[in-house]
Enzyme design. Structure first.
Site, mmCIF file in Angstrom:
data_model
loop_
_atom_site.group_PDB
_atom_site.id
_atom_site.type_symbol
_atom_site.label_atom_id
_atom_site.label_comp_id
_atom_site.label_asym_id
_atom_site.label_seq_id
_atom_site.Cartn_x
_atom_site.Cartn_y
_atom_site.Cartn_z
ATOM 1 N N LYS A 182 0.855 -1.186 0.000
ATOM 2 C CA LYS A 182 0.000 0.000 0.000
ATOM 3 C C LYS A 182 0.891 1.237 0.000
ATOM 4 O O LYS A 182 1.465 1.601 1.022
ATOM 5 C CB LYS A 182 -0.889 0.014 1.251
ATOM 6 C CG LYS A 182 -2.006 1.041 1.146
ATOM 7 C CD LYS A 182 -2.434 1.590 2.475
ATOM 8 C CE LYS A 182 -1.438 2.537 3.051
ATOM 9 N NZ LYS A 182 -1.159 3.742 2.255
ATOM 10 N N GLU A 258 10.399 1.092 10.009
ATOM 11 C CA GLU A 258 11.389 2.123 9.666
ATOM 12 C C GLU A 258 10.703 3.456 9.922
ATOM 13 O O GLU A 258 9.862 3.887 9.143
ATOM 14 C CB GLU A 258 11.812 1.993 8.194
ATOM 15 C CG GLU A 258 12.503 0.681 7.861
ATOM 16 C CD GLU A 258 13.897 0.567 8.450
ATOM 17 O OE1 GLU A 258 14.423 1.573 8.966
ATOM 18 O OE2 GLU A 258 14.467 -0.537 8.405
ATOM 19 N N CYS A 292 14.094 10.638 6.148
ATOM 20 C CA CYS A 292 14.217 10.213 7.546
ATOM 21 C C CYS A 292 15.667 10.342 7.999
ATOM 22 O O CYS A 292 15.944 10.508 9.175
ATOM 23 C CB CYS A 292 13.745 8.781 7.699
ATOM 24 S SG CYS A 292 14.578 7.683 6.553
ATOM 25 N N GLU A 389 11.234 16.203 14.095
ATOM 26 C CA GLU A 389 11.754 15.998 12.749
ATOM 27 C C GLU A 389 11.262 17.166 11.885
ATOM 28 O O GLU A 389 10.054 17.373 11.749
ATOM 29 C CB GLU A 389 11.155 14.676 12.253
ATOM 30 C CG GLU A 389 11.865 14.042 11.124
ATOM 31 C CD GLU A 389 11.226 12.696 10.755
ATOM 32 O OE1 GLU A 389 10.062 12.421 11.116
ATOM 33 O OE2 GLU A 389 11.906 11.916 10.095
HETATM 34 P P1 NAP Z 1 2.986 8.509 7.522
HETATM 35 O O1 NAP Z 1 1.985 9.568 7.557
HETATM 36 O O2 NAP Z 1 3.242 7.722 8.748
HETATM 37 O O3 NAP Z 1 2.547 7.546 6.330
HETATM 38 C C1 NAP Z 1 3.297 6.426 5.957
HETATM 39 C C2 NAP Z 1 2.390 5.413 5.292
HETATM 40 O O4 NAP Z 1 1.432 4.962 6.237
HETATM 41 C C3 NAP Z 1 1.602 5.947 4.110
HETATM 42 O O5 NAP Z 1 1.446 4.932 3.156
HETATM 43 C C4 NAP Z 1 0.261 6.276 4.734
HETATM 44 O O6 NAP Z 1 -0.771 6.278 3.796
HETATM 45 C C5 NAP Z 1 0.130 5.118 5.694
HETATM 46 N N1 NAP Z 1 -0.795 5.322 6.797
HETATM 47 C C6 NAP Z 1 -1.119 6.455 7.458
HETATM 48 N N2 NAP Z 1 -2.020 6.189 8.429
HETATM 49 C C7 NAP Z 1 -2.264 4.853 8.374
HETATM 50 C C8 NAP Z 1 -3.090 3.966 9.114
HETATM 51 N N3 NAP Z 1 -3.874 4.397 10.108
HETATM 52 N N4 NAP Z 1 -3.098 2.656 8.785
HETATM 53 C C9 NAP Z 1 -2.325 2.193 7.783
HETATM 54 N N5 NAP Z 1 -1.515 2.987 7.041
HETATM 55 C C10 NAP Z 1 -1.483 4.294 7.342
HETATM 56 O O7 NAP Z 1 4.406 9.034 7.066
HETATM 57 P P2 NAP Z 1 4.759 9.911 5.798
HETATM 58 O O8 NAP Z 1 4.374 11.322 6.114
HETATM 59 O O9 NAP Z 1 4.213 9.303 4.558
HETATM 60 O O10 NAP Z 1 6.330 9.750 5.730
HETATM 61 C C11 NAP Z 1 7.176 10.531 6.452
HETATM 62 C C12 NAP Z 1 7.699 9.796 7.666
HETATM 63 O O11 NAP Z 1 8.305 8.582 7.240
HETATM 64 C C13 NAP Z 1 8.779 10.560 8.386
HETATM 65 O O12 NAP Z 1 8.581 10.460 9.763
HETATM 66 C C14 NAP Z 1 10.059 9.829 7.979
HETATM 67 O O13 NAP Z 1 11.107 9.952 8.897
HETATM 68 C C15 NAP Z 1 9.578 8.433 7.857
HETATM 69 N N6 NAP Z 1 10.477 7.650 7.007
HETATM 70 C C16 NAP Z 1 11.276 6.734 7.612
HETATM 71 C C17 NAP Z 1 12.169 6.005 6.844
HETATM 72 C C18 NAP Z 1 13.059 4.994 7.486
HETATM 73 O O14 NAP Z 1 13.593 4.162 6.763
HETATM 74 N N7 NAP Z 1 13.257 5.005 8.792
HETATM 75 C C19 NAP Z 1 12.246 6.203 5.467
HETATM 76 C C20 NAP Z 1 11.403 7.155 4.879
HETATM 77 C C21 NAP Z 1 10.516 7.876 5.687
HETATM 78 P P3 NAP Z 1 -1.579 7.623 3.442
HETATM 79 O O15 NAP Z 1 -0.598 8.718 3.493
HETATM 80 O O16 NAP Z 1 -2.114 7.378 2.117
HETATM 81 O O17 NAP Z 1 -2.628 7.723 4.509
#
Ligand code: NAP
Length: 489
Positions: A182, A258, A292, A389
């Protein structure tokens, strides 16, 4: 039609379930926008909970055959996917720039980085090993074997639309697992194009299923509750990750998480400032600060801080902001208006608490969601951007005097993904390896990611590792079989 329109026309707009492209069960759709212009790039299917059940059925049905497919064959399919991706690097790069905003050169870098997971795990597939040995008493023999975990659910974020998908799909398939993926609703097109590429590379029906949706929580619910699911791999924010961990606990799922970071970037007084400035620019402004691994807090020795700040400011003033497709642009748009609001609020908070603004600091009028590349110095410890962050092009500098102070500042966070250290002293570098509480460290380098290395965080930055020799083990279960002493029978 121009090249962008031709490319967008070629990207699927349907869900990919059981080897078939089809619309959502209720006909629902979602629009995907270009963050540089605000215009709609494509309208695609938005999956429902029923579609999620169908995808889970497909992954479960495909598992017995795929997990028994010879490892060499699985590896060769991944290798074909690597070759196809390499051939089409320019198309994938442009698609990512359109839906996510990063400059084209960086998108090309992501295609290369993302592709390397396909190549790496195509090689690892054939190296899944076990062991055989006598027990110490000599009364029996132990056979240790590795087995594919089962169907997996993979959730990816918007900031690296291709690499976060390949970093999960490649080890899963190499291990013999089937997946439902997804992608984030903000950047789903790359995953759809990549699924079509996997199909062409020979991935059998049901092994990879793609659900794009505007209702991620609702769609994830039936998958996480399904007893056939054996693994959840998530990349995204710590808050969503921790709520998914609670749900995964119900099924005692294997999990890889992650999550977010708050990386310290420490510059000692014995470091090469030229190198530290180059590293700082890469560690901060890559992906418009939306990584990240982005350096969040620059912790610089007080004797070199003025020079360091002046040099990074000069480099930042030269940066060209614009749509990522334009020549010479190094700062594209932020992903959406919320991201701009967050950057503006963090800068305002730091300024209010006494930080000095050296350049930038403001949002840029639309269309598009742009924020000026920014440098702040003398940032006090209580500023919010020291804890949170930033996820934007804001470089925040604070100072230290002693090594102990630098270590204490660097570790003063609940996150532990990556740290960066610049020093010319070998012994000091080694002390930092032992004292900084992060899963990864850049020692005199500003970019750490590599498919051959075990990417992952400590503390609230996550669980498990992606890439490296460790990456495939996230998708394998260990079994041991005890047998009798063959000589006593
Ligand atoms: P996010 O809001 O947590 O979303 C990540 C994924 O989760 C998206 O596909 C999102 O889909 C989905 N999601 C959100 N709520 C959900 C729920 N209740 N149930 C299931 N899936 C759900 O994060 P983001 O804003 O996309 O990404 C930024 C974050 O990712 C930052 O904190 C960054 O540090 C972290 N990140 C970490 C790494 C690592 O390797 N450690 C790498 C890249 C990014 P929708 O957006 O479509 O709702």
């Amino acid at each position: 039609m121009n090249r962008e329109s031709i490319l967008l026309e070629s990207v699927p707009t349907d869900l990919f379930v059981g080897g078939r492209w089809r619309g959502a069960s209720d006909g629902g759709t979602l629009n995907v926008a270009d963050p540089a212009t605000g215009t709609t790039l494509s309208t695609i299917a938005s999956a429902t909970a029923d579609d999620a059940r169908a995808a889970m059925d497909a992954a479960a049905d495909a598992f017995p055959t795929w997990s028994r497919t010879p490892a060499r064959q699985r590896g060769e399919i991944l290798r074909r996917a690597f070759d196809l991706l390499t051939e089409r690097a320019d198309d994938f790069a442009l698609l990512m720039t359109l839906e996510m905003g990063k400059p084209l050169a960086e998108s090309r870098g992501e295609v290369k980085y993302g592709g390397e997971f396909l190549r790496w795990f195509s090689e690892e597939a054939a190296r899944i090993r076990g062991s055989y040995g006598a027990n110490p008493e000599g009364t029996g023999r132990t056979i240790v074997s590795q087995h594919a975990v089962g169907p997996c659910y993979l959730i990816t974020p918007w900031n690296f639309p291709l690499a976060m998908a390949t970093r999960k799909i490649a080890p899963a398939l190499a291990a013999g697992c089937t997946v439902v993926i997804k992608p984030a609703s903000l950047t789903p097109l790359t995953s759809l194009a990549f699924a079509a590429l996997l199909e062409e590379a020979g991935v059998p029906a049901g092994v990879v299923n793609v659900l794009t949706t505007a209702s991620s929580g609702e769609v994830s619910e039936p998958i996480l509750a399904d007893s056939r699911l054996r693994k959840l791999s998530f990349t995204g924010s710590t808050s969503v990750g921790s709520s998914l961990l609670e749900k995964a606990a119900g099924g005692v799922l294997r999990t890889s998480m992650e999550l977010g970071g708050n990386a310290p970037f420490v510059v000692f007084d014995d470091a090469s400032l030229d190198d530290a400035v180059d590293g700082a620019i890469a560690a901060k402004f890559r992906n418009i600060g939306q990584a990240c691994t982005a350096a969040n807090r620059f912790i610089v020795h007080s004797s070199v801080v003025e020079d360091f700040a002046a040099r990074v400011t000069a480099r930042v003033r030269e940066m060209k902001v614009g749509r990522g497709t334009e020549d010479g642009v190094s700062i594209g748009p932020l992903i959406d208006a919320n991201a701009v609001d967050k950057a503006a609020a963090l800068v305002a908070d730091a300024a209010k608490r006494g930080a000095t603004l050296l350049t930038g600091g403001s949002r840029i009028d639309g269309p598009g969601t742009f924020f000026e590349p920014t440098v702040l110095t003398e940032v006090p410890a209580d500023a919010e951007l020291m804890r949170e962050e930033i996820f934007g092009p804001v470089l925040a500098i604070t100072t230290f005097d002693t090594e102990d102070e630098a270590v204490a500042l660097a570790n003063r966070t609940e996150y532990g993904l990556v740290s960066y250290v610049y020093t010319d002293s070998l012994a000091r570098g080694q002390r930092m390896i032992e004292t900084l509480e992060t899963g990864m460290m850049g020692l005199n380098v500003g970019v750490v990611s590599n498919a051959s290395a075990p990417f992952g965080g400590w503390k609230m930055s996550g669980l498990g590792r992606e890439g490296g020799a460790e990456g495939i083990h996230e998708y394998l279960e260990t079994k041991y079989t005890m047998t009798a002493d063959p000589f006593s029978a």
